[in-house]
Design a protein around this motif. Structure first.
Motif, short mmCIF file in Angstrom:
data_model
loop_
_atom_site.label_atom_id
_atom_site.label_comp_id
_atom_site.label_asym_id
_atom_site.label_seq_id
_atom_site.Cartn_x
_atom_site.Cartn_y
_atom_site.Cartn_z
N PHE A 1 -1.16 -6.23 -4.03
CA PHE A 1 -0.04 -5.73 -3.23
C PHE A 1 -0.25 -6.02 -1.75
O PHE A 1 0.65 -6.47 -1.05
N ALA A 2 -1.46 -5.73 -1.27
CA ALA A 2 -1.75 -5.93 0.15
C ALA A 2 -1.72 -7.41 0.53
O ALA A 2 -1.21 -7.78 1.60
N PHE A 3 -2.23 -8.28 -0.34
CA PHE A 3 -2.25 -9.71 -0.03
C PHE A 3 -0.84 -10.29 0.03
O PHE A 3 -0.49 -11.03 0.95
N THR A 4 0.00 -9.96 -0.96
CA THR A 4 1.36 -10.49 -0.95
C THR A 4 2.17 -9.90 0.20
O THR A 4 3.03 -10.57 0.78
N ARG B 1 7.89 8.42 3.80
CA ARG B 1 7.14 7.51 2.92
C ARG B 1 8.07 6.56 2.17
O ARG B 1 7.71 5.42 1.89
N GLY B 2 9.28 7.04 1.84
CA GLY B 2 10.24 6.17 1.18
C GLY B 2 10.67 5.02 2.07
O GLY B 2 10.69 3.85 1.65
N ILE B 3 10.98 5.33 3.32
CA ILE B 3 11.40 4.29 4.27
C ILE B 3 10.23 3.35 4.58
O ILE B 3 10.42 2.13 4.68
N PHE B 4 9.03 3.92 4.72
CA PHE B 4 7.85 3.08 4.98
C PHE B 4 7.65 2.09 3.84
O PHE B 4 7.24 0.94 4.06
N SER B 5 7.94 2.50 2.62
CA SER B 5 7.73 1.64 1.46
C SER B 5 8.83 0.60 1.31
O SER B 5 8.55 -0.59 1.16
N ASN B 6 10.11 1.03 1.35
CA ASN B 6 11.19 0.07 1.06
C ASN B 6 11.74 -0.63 2.30
O ASN B 6 12.50 -1.58 2.18
N GLU B 7 11.39 -0.15 3.50
CA GLU B 7 11.73 -0.80 4.77
C GLU B 7 13.22 -0.93 5.02
O GLU B 7 13.65 -1.73 5.85
N ILE C 1 12.80 3.37 -6.44
CA ILE C 1 13.24 4.06 -7.65
C ILE C 1 12.35 3.70 -8.84
O ILE C 1 12.09 4.53 -9.72
N VAL C 2 11.84 2.47 -8.87
CA VAL C 2 11.01 2.04 -10.00
C VAL C 2 9.52 2.20 -9.70
O VAL C 2 8.84 3.04 -10.29
N VAL C 3 9.01 1.40 -8.75
CA VAL C 3 7.55 1.35 -8.56
C VAL C 3 6.99 2.65 -7.98
O VAL C 3 6.00 3.18 -8.48
N CYS C 4 7.62 3.18 -6.92
CA CYS C 4 7.12 4.43 -6.35
C CYS C 4 7.21 5.58 -7.35
O CYS C 4 6.32 6.45 -7.41
N THR D 1 0.81 -1.21 0.00
CA THR D 1 0.00 0.00 0.00
C THR D 1 0.85 1.27 0.00
O THR D 1 0.42 2.31 -0.48
N GLY D 2 2.08 1.17 0.52
CA GLY D 2 2.96 2.34 0.53
C GLY D 2 3.29 2.84 -0.86
O GLY D 2 3.50 4.04 -1.06
N ASN D 3 3.32 1.93 -1.84
CA ASN D 3 3.64 2.32 -3.21
C ASN D 3 2.50 3.06 -3.89
O ASN D 3 2.72 3.81 -4.85
N ILE D 4 1.28 2.85 -3.41
CA ILE D 4 0.12 3.51 -4.00
C ILE D 4 -0.40 4.62 -3.09
O ILE D 4 -0.52 5.77 -3.49
N VAL D 5 -0.65 4.27 -1.83
CA VAL D 5 -1.20 5.24 -0.88
C VAL D 5 -0.12 6.15 -0.33
O VAL D 5 -0.28 7.37 -0.25
#
Length: 451
Positions: free
Chosen positions: A359-362, A270-276, A310-313, A76-80
């Motif tokens: 995305f959320a399920f995986t 948001r970057g850290i939240f997404s890529n962890e 770098i790609v998806v976000c 969800t971080g990549n979309i929301v």
């Protein structure tokens, strides 16, 4: 209680944490002499070659370990999250997401290197690793309390963020986009989750290895279509991203404007939240990889930060910016959905809903690996099945309940995981630099042989 927890959450995710995460990544990047950039191509080649198990030291292929970590990252971080960063921080937030990812590659490289180097094999044959194990085996018994803190926060964060919050996102998206009743979604998700999760890390990794590449390619392909349809806006948008990263973004339309500090903070957060990177999650998946070389697996693992951010976000951000939807005044998933629907009427919103659900399920299935490893640290192999069952039930529970309190607690524990992880990485950085120096020559020779 909510006010108290909110204050704690704002503190642990505040400027100090962002400086610690970004600063650690920058220190490691320089300390490794920019190894993550110099050997990026070799990492790609090893990832491709790692589709098959070539060692008895591990449970899953190196490629599937990467896909499992990516499944947890791409969510969800990549979309929301990206949409929220742009809504609050403006276009310049994307630039700081890029910077966070580039230094975050070094952080993720190092935490995976330590996880594989200090991993253990349990009596049941599970290969386990992560911050709690490299703290125990790298820093010694007197620091085990730090590893225990990481594992405790990890269990709470996994059940909350990984299971319940992701389940809630799936239920919300399917109800809003396709009018699917939450109870129906909960029943289907329970069956699907059990089918994947009860098979353990091998089945989770096998599913991730097939689903993640497909869903990522599908989403990126859709975003590229949106961008190409507005290709004339790309140069201006790119210039706006760079300009607003270093100067205040003016208010326009429904966008209220943003300061430089807001762009930096939202982009980094948001970057850290997404890529962890730095949170200590991905190393637990990579510790199960069938590999003889910690350096090779770490070079594969660092790619997920690049791919995720770098790609998806970037695809999400550019789709929002080139369509002009970022000035519409809406935020979150609605902003991303609006951008795709603007370019692809009658189709874009539906595809975003499908991608967000996937995305959320995986993400939910992959986070089970992390929580299970934390449980094994405390209770041994006997914790596997009870944890999997509890985790399976937590996902549909998240669909059927309001999660404000759960989200706040889980998100706070997510940040608290990073503190022991980063402390251990910094304390063990001399070990990291020594390992890289010793094995870099053989790593290059192995890559050259693959070529």
């Amino acid at each position: 209680m909510m006010e108290w927890l909110t204050s704690i959450n704002n503190f642990v995710w505040g400027p100090c944490m962002l400086v610690l995460l970004f600063g650690t990544g920058l220190y490691l990047t320089v300390g490794l002499r920019f190894f993550t950039f110099r050997n990026f191509g070799r990492g790609l080649r090893h990832a491709w070659a790692g589709r098959f198990i070539r060692s008895d030291k591990g449970e899953i292929s190196p490629f599937n370990a990467l896909m499992t970590a990516l499944a947890a990252d791409i969510g969800t971080g990549n979309i929301v999250g990206v949409a929220t960063a742009i809504f609050i921080g403006g276009p310049g937030a994307l630039f700081w997401m890029w910077m966070t990812a580039l230094v975050g590659m070094a952080t993720k490289f190092c935490e995976i290197l330590l996880a594989v180097h200090f991993r253990e094999k349990t009596p049941a044959g599970n290969w386990v690793g992560g911050a709690m194990f490299f703290i125990k085996n790298g820093l010694g018994p007197r620091w085990m309390w730090l590893g225990s803190a990481f594992a405790l926060f990890g269990i709470v964060a996994c059940i909350g963020t990984g299971a319940m919050v992701q389940g809630n996102a799936i239920g919300g998206v399917l109800e809003a986009s396709f009018s699917v009743p939450p109870f129906a979604t909960a029943g289907v998700i329970l069956v699907l989750s059990a089918a994947v999760l009860l098979g353990g890390v091998k089945r989770i990794a096998a599913v991730a290895g097939k689903v993640v590449p497909l869903m990522a390619v599908l989403y990126v392909f859709m975003a590229i279509i949106v961008i190409v349809m507005n290709i004339d806006q790309v140069p201006a948008v790119f210039g706006m991203v760079i300009r607003d990263a270093f100067s205040p973004a003016a208010a326009t339309g429904g966008f209220a404007g943003a300061t430089i500090m807001m762009a930096i903070r939202m982009g980094m957060a948001r970057g850290i939240f997404s890529n962890e990177a730095g949170l200590g999650t991905a190393p637990m998946a990579h510790a199960a990889a069938a590999t003889n070389s910690p350096l090779t697996q770490a070079s594969i693992g660092m790619l997920d930060t690049f791919i995720d951010t770098i790609v998806v976000c970037s695809m999400t951000a550019f789709a929002i910016l080139v369509t002009g939807e970022w000035t519409s005044g809406v935020q979150g998933a609605a902003l991303t959905t609006g951008a795709f629907e603007h370019a692809l009427p009658g189709f874009g919103a539906m595809m975003v809903g499908i991608c967000l659900s996937l995305f959320a399920f995986t993400t939910a299935t992959s986070w089970c690996v992390y929580g299970e490893r934390c449980a094994i640290y405390f209770f041994g192999d006997k914790a596997q099945w009870p944890f999997r069952i509890v985790y399976c039930l937590a996902i549909p529970t998240g669909i059927l309940t309001q999660l404000d309190l759960v989200w706040l607690i889980a998100d706070t524990c997510n940040a608290l995981m990073a503190i022991p992880n980063l402390i251990a990485i910094l304390m063990l950085s001399p070990v990291i630099f020594k390992l890289v120096k010793e094995h870099e020559a053989s790593f290059r020779a192995e890559c050259d042989k693959d070529e």
